[in-house]
Motif scaffolding. Structure first.
Motif, short mmCIF file in Angstrom:
data_model
loop_
_atom_site.label_atom_id
_atom_site.label_comp_id
_atom_site.label_asym_id
_atom_site.label_seq_id
_atom_site.Cartn_x
_atom_site.Cartn_y
_atom_site.Cartn_z
N PHE A 117 -1.76 18.49 -14.43
CA PHE A 117 -1.19 17.73 -13.32
C PHE A 117 0.14 17.13 -13.77
O PHE A 117 0.32 16.80 -14.94
N VAL A 118 1.05 16.99 -12.82
CA VAL A 118 2.39 16.49 -13.09
C VAL A 118 2.66 15.29 -12.20
O VAL A 118 2.50 15.37 -10.97
N GLY A 152 1.61 7.39 2.10
CA GLY A 152 2.43 8.59 1.99
C GLY A 152 1.75 9.68 1.19
O GLY A 152 1.76 10.86 1.56
N VAL A 153 1.13 9.29 0.08
CA VAL A 153 0.42 10.25 -0.75
C VAL A 153 -0.78 10.83 0.00
O VAL A 153 -1.08 12.02 -0.09
N ASN A 154 -1.46 9.98 0.77
CA ASN A 154 -2.63 10.42 1.53
C ASN A 154 -2.24 11.40 2.63
O ASN A 154 -3.02 12.28 2.99
N GLU A 155 -1.03 11.24 3.17
CA GLU A 155 -0.56 12.13 4.23
C GLU A 155 -0.58 13.60 3.79
O GLU A 155 -0.77 14.49 4.62
N ILE A 156 -0.36 13.84 2.49
CA ILE A 156 -0.28 15.22 2.03
C ILE A 156 -1.45 15.55 1.09
O ILE A 156 -1.38 16.53 0.33
N ASN A 157 -2.50 14.76 1.16
CA ASN A 157 -3.73 14.98 0.38
C ASN A 157 -3.44 15.13 -1.11
O ASN A 157 -3.91 16.04 -1.78
N SER A 158 -2.63 14.21 -1.62
CA SER A 158 -2.40 14.17 -3.05
C SER A 158 -3.20 13.01 -3.64
O SER A 158 -4.15 12.52 -3.02
N VAL A 178 1.15 14.66 -8.56
CA VAL A 178 0.50 13.38 -8.26
C VAL A 178 1.51 12.24 -8.41
O VAL A 178 2.60 12.43 -8.95
N LEU A 179 1.12 11.07 -7.92
CA LEU A 179 1.98 9.89 -7.98
C LEU A 179 1.66 9.06 -9.22
O LEU A 179 0.53 8.63 -9.42
N SER A 180 2.66 8.82 -10.05
CA SER A 180 2.48 7.97 -11.23
C SER A 180 2.39 6.51 -10.83
O SER A 180 2.97 6.10 -9.81
N PRO A 181 1.69 5.69 -11.63
CA PRO A 181 1.64 4.25 -11.32
C PRO A 181 2.99 3.59 -11.59
O PRO A 181 3.64 3.86 -12.59
N MET A 182 3.39 2.72 -10.66
CA MET A 182 4.66 2.00 -10.79
C MET A 182 4.49 0.58 -10.28
O MET A 182 3.82 0.35 -9.28
N GLY A 183 5.11 -0.38 -10.94
CA GLY A 183 4.97 -1.77 -10.56
C GLY A 183 6.06 -2.24 -9.62
O GLY A 183 7.05 -1.56 -9.37
N HIS A 184 5.86 -3.44 -9.07
CA HIS A 184 6.89 -4.17 -8.29
C HIS A 184 7.42 -3.38 -7.09
O HIS A 184 8.60 -3.45 -6.75
N GLN A 185 6.53 -2.67 -6.40
CA GLN A 185 6.99 -1.82 -5.30
C GLN A 185 7.38 -2.60 -4.05
O GLN A 185 8.09 -2.07 -3.20
N THR A 186 6.93 -3.86 -3.92
CA THR A 186 7.27 -4.60 -2.70
C THR A 186 8.73 -5.02 -2.64
O THR A 186 9.19 -5.49 -1.60
N GLN A 187 9.48 -4.84 -3.70
CA GLN A 187 10.91 -5.10 -3.61
C GLN A 187 11.63 -3.95 -2.90
O GLN A 187 12.78 -4.09 -2.48
N PHE A 188 10.94 -2.81 -2.76
CA PHE A 188 11.53 -1.65 -2.10
C PHE A 188 10.99 -1.44 -0.69
O PHE A 188 11.61 -0.75 0.11
N HIS A 189 9.82 -2.00 -0.42
CA HIS A 189 9.23 -1.95 0.92
C HIS A 189 8.25 -3.11 1.02
O HIS A 189 7.52 -3.40 0.06
#
Length: 344
Positions: A292-293, A98-104, A77-88
């Protein structure tokens, strides 16, 4: 934008470093103080060994896992992370896609840049959970809970290990403060200082106010695990925040070993993150008792390179590695993931 090809997580990391400003990259990679705990997450995983059993008739392996009734493609699974708009520019909206694309399953938070409403609006079918940093009074926390329910989140997470901004030498020496860059639609929390005044009564309050599963994130000691169990939470998330908040030197591996030793028969859901860079890392943590990891930085490396497709590729690579490791190691299914398969 042309896509950037990568076939391993370590290649993605190297390419991401080349693509963005080094100050941004240092902020992403940095851990508390001198990165000791961040590095220890990785090295403690590396030092574990997996015992292979052969001629086991492994057959076709099914990686799917149930998260409180929702069928996911794998335990990753995807861990929560802040300030992601500096990367996209779309930040968490893109990561959720992206996570939804692979049903995670994607975990997002009150410390993120994109609001939960915006994330859901652009990802109507995504599996989402909302993480609350207790940076406001109970009235504000209740509003966050109700909004998570309205947006059909699968669970509420309370983050307990990030009360104040830590001293991270790498990003401070880079003279870069991520809080000043990137778009934002998620309102700033009203009062971060209040987090220092809360105790376990807050957990009891949240349990009363929602029927959603409640997960406590940031558990490193069996004492905090015990308090979680006593307060009847639905899951604990063993995490040191990727080593970013408290330079304790205690890794996720050490924590889950202690917790499982103290509570060997407890059936509470266990999530864990920190230092995962290979499919064999995922398998090791499952053998230690995780359900879960989570991954953090690797997903953002994918986001930097190719947006949502890059995030999906990171998950696909790790899931492919996990499956191959199980096949070559003689693991028929997740029931074969036992601590007896780990050699210390």
């Amino acid at each position: 934008m042309n896509s950037i090809s990568f076939v391993t997580l370590r290649e993605a990391e190297k390419l991401a470093e080349k693509k963005i400003n080094i100050k941004k990259f240092n902020w992403l990679q940095s851990g508390a103080e001198d990165n000791f705990t961040t590095i220890k997450n990785i090295t403690d995983l590396q030092n574990l060994k997996i015992k292979p059993f052969h001629l086991k008739g492994v057959g076709k392996i099914n990686l799917k896992k149930n998260f409180f009734g929702k069928r996911l493609s794998s335990p990753l699974v995807l861990s929560p992370m802040g300030h992601q708009t500096q990367f996209h520019s779309r930040g968490e909206i893109e990561t959720a896609k992206g996570v939804n694309e692979i049903n995670s399953l994607g975990f997002f938070s009150t410390q993120g840049r994109m609001s939960l409403n915006d994330i859901r609006k652009k990802n109507s079918n995504a599996n989402l959970c909302w993480t609350i940093f207790p940076f406001g009074d109970k009235k504000w926390i209740l509003e966050e809970i109700k909004n998570a329910e309205k947006n059909k989140c699968l669970a509420i997470v309370l983050c307990i290990d990030a009360n104040v901004r830590s001293h991270r030498y790498l990003d401070r020496e880079s003279r870069y403060d991520a809080r000043k860059f990137g778009d934002r639609t998620n309102p700033l929390p009203p009062n971060p200082s209040i987090a220092l005044n809360f105790n376990w009564q807050l957990v009891r309050y949240i349990k009363i106010k929602t029927k959603l599963p409640l997960i406590i994130k940031g558990v490193l000691s069996y004492e905090d695990a015990l308090n979680s169990i006593k307060n009847k939470v639905d899951g604990i998330w063993i995490s040191n925040h990727g080593g970013r908040m408290f330079n304790s030197g205690i890794s996720g591996v050490e924590s889950i070993l202690e917790i499982k030793k103290k509570f060997p028969k407890n059936k509470i859901k266990i999530l864990i993150d920190g230092g995962v860079r290979k499919g064999s890392d995922v398998l090791k943590l499952l053998c230690l008792g995780a359900d879960f990891v989570g991954i953090g930085r690797p997903a953002l490396h994918g986001l930097i390179l190719n947006g949502y497709k890059g995030v999906a590729d990171i998950f696909n690579i790790l899931n492919s590695e996990l499956k191959a490791t199980m096949e070559n190691g003689g693991f028929k299914n997740f029931k074969d993931c036992k601590i007896s398969r780990i050699k210390f």
